[in-house]
Write an enzyme that holds these catalytic residues in place. Structure first.
Site, PDB file in Angstrom:
ATOM      1  N   TYR A 127       1.185  -1.264   0.493  1.00 19.06           N
ATOM      2  CA  TYR A 127      -0.089   0.148   0.110  1.00 19.06           C
ATOM      3  C   TYR A 127       0.980   0.813  -0.196  1.00 19.06           C
ATOM      4  O   TYR A 127       1.322   2.052   0.837  1.00 19.06           O
ATOM      5  CB  TYR A 127      -0.951   0.068   1.126  1.00 19.06           C
ATOM      6  CG  TYR A 127      -1.892  -1.193   1.429  1.00 19.06           C
ATOM      7  CD1 TYR A 127      -2.121  -1.710   0.484  1.00 19.06           C
ATOM      8  CD2 TYR A 127      -2.185  -2.001   2.382  1.00 19.06           C
ATOM      9  CE1 TYR A 127      -3.272  -3.012   0.743  1.00 19.06           C
ATOM     10  CE2 TYR A 127      -3.089  -2.266   2.901  1.00 19.06           C
ATOM     11  CZ  TYR A 127      -3.428  -3.784   1.897  1.00 19.06           C
ATOM     12  OH  TYR A 127      -4.503  -4.263   1.988  1.00 19.06           O
ATOM     13  N   HIS A 145       0.274 -12.003   1.732  1.00 18.74           N
ATOM     14  CA  HIS A 145      -0.245 -11.275   0.759  1.00 18.74           C
ATOM     15  C   HIS A 145      -0.745 -11.849  -0.641  1.00 18.74           C
ATOM     16  O   HIS A 145       0.059 -11.971  -1.231  1.00 18.74           O
ATOM     17  CB  HIS A 145      -0.078 -10.592   0.900  1.00 18.74           C
ATOM     18  CG  HIS A 145      -0.891  -8.587   0.401  1.00 18.74           C
ATOM     19  ND1 HIS A 145      -0.699  -7.496   0.305  1.00 18.74           N
ATOM     20  CD2 HIS A 145      -2.095  -9.014   0.310  1.00 18.74           C
ATOM     21  CE1 HIS A 145      -1.246  -6.879  -0.140  1.00 18.74           C
ATOM     22  NE2 HIS A 145      -2.729  -7.477  -0.469  1.00 18.74           N
TER      23      HIS A 145
END
Length: 314
Positions: free
Chosen positions: A48, A134
């Site tokens: 992010y 992830h």
């Protein structure tokens, strides 16, 4: 998983400048608003904003009692310096940040440990509570043979409290639950008012095995975020059939005095396997709006009518 998470958590991708830039002060105010509203689970990732989300979240939470919140970050993408001598550019993966770093997929044992160490430096913390593998969609073998064992070892040593996997699909998450000892899964976009595919196998299996589910992407990237459906579905323009379905759901909600985003936030928690719903926000105003929606009761009659109209499972 014995670790406690709040029913609603804060997703920190937007303060990593997802789609549009957010100022440092606004990012800090957003996290403060989430904490003040009672959100006690915070989720971030190196992905992010090329580490920006982690840095901002760590700064905003500094000074808060460490035992007052639960924090998760993720592994699988290492951040390495971009090649020198190339023209300045912006990140090409949806974040409005300089592309001075690049992401390298790495689910190896050493890569996982290095990723976590670097995340802790960005967060300014000695430890996180939860580490998630992830998006291992194209990396099953390395994720299950190296990443998961490395994280399980850290859990056994008490370095982290829980380990899991975060993905936008339910099929591989189901495999992880069947074949490993993960404590939790983060399911994005597949347990929503418009997509209940996670309920077919994953959620019943998690309930059976005591694996906690965190539901993310409950607005399906935007289509369910406003009472009059519009925008994107899973980050692409919404098709007419999906728009029509969302409008039908909104009409039923209206008959029960409920807005579409209010129902979208409440729906995932109806399944007993779901421990928390993580919602992203880029401003204090968005947090306040979401908190107000979650505080309003949703009548059971709404779910019954949606099921009768074949808009959700009965």
């Amino acid at each position: 998983m014995t670790l406690s998470v709040s029913e609603y958590g804060f997703g920190a991708a937007p303060i990593g400048n997802l789609f549009t830039a957010v100022g440092d002060d606004e990012a800090r105010a957003t996290v403060d608003a989430a904490y003040d509203a009672g959100f006690r689970y915070f989720d971030t990732a190196p992905h992010y904003g090329l580490g920006l989300s982690e840095r901002r979240l760590g700064t905003a939470l500094a000074g808060r009692p460490r035992d007052s919140y639960t924090l998760s970050t993720k592994v699988g993408r290492l951040l390495v310096p971009a090649p020198t001598g190339v023209p300045a550019a912006r990140d090409d993966q949806g974040f409005d940040v300089p592309a001075d770093l690049r992401r390298v997929w790495d689910f190896s044992r050493d890569g996982v440990r290095r990723s976590l160490e670097e995340s802790l430096l960005r967060l300014g913390l000695d430890a996180v509570d939860i580490v998630l593998i992830h998006d291992p969609d194209d990396h099953w073998e390395q994720a299950v043979s190296e990443a998961y064992p490395a994280l399980a070892e850290l859990r056994d040593q008490g370095v982290v409290k829980a380990v899991g996997v975060g993905m936008n699909q339910s099929e591989m998450l189901t495999r992880f639950v069947r074949e490993t000892g993960v404590d939790m899964v983060m399911l994005a976009g597949r347990h929503t008012l418009l997509d209940q595919s996670g309920e077919e196998e994953l959620l019943p299996l998690c309930q059976e095995r005591g694996v906690s589910v965190v539901a993310a992407g409950v607005f399906n990237s935007g289509l369910l975020a406003t009472h009059e459906p519009s925008g994107t579905y899973d980050y692409a323009p919404a098709s007419e059939p999906l728009l029509a379905r969302a409008r039908r759901i909104a009409a039923v909600c209206e008959r029960h005095g409920v807005t579409l985003p209010q129902a979208a936030l409440a729906f995932p928690l109806r399944h007993p396997a779901v421990a928390s719903v993580v919602v992203g926000a880029r401003s204090a105003a968005e947090v306040t709006r979401n908190a107000a929606l979650t505080a309003r009761p949703v009548p059971e009659d709404l779910w019954a009518e949606l099921a009768a109209e074949d808009l959700i499972p009965g």
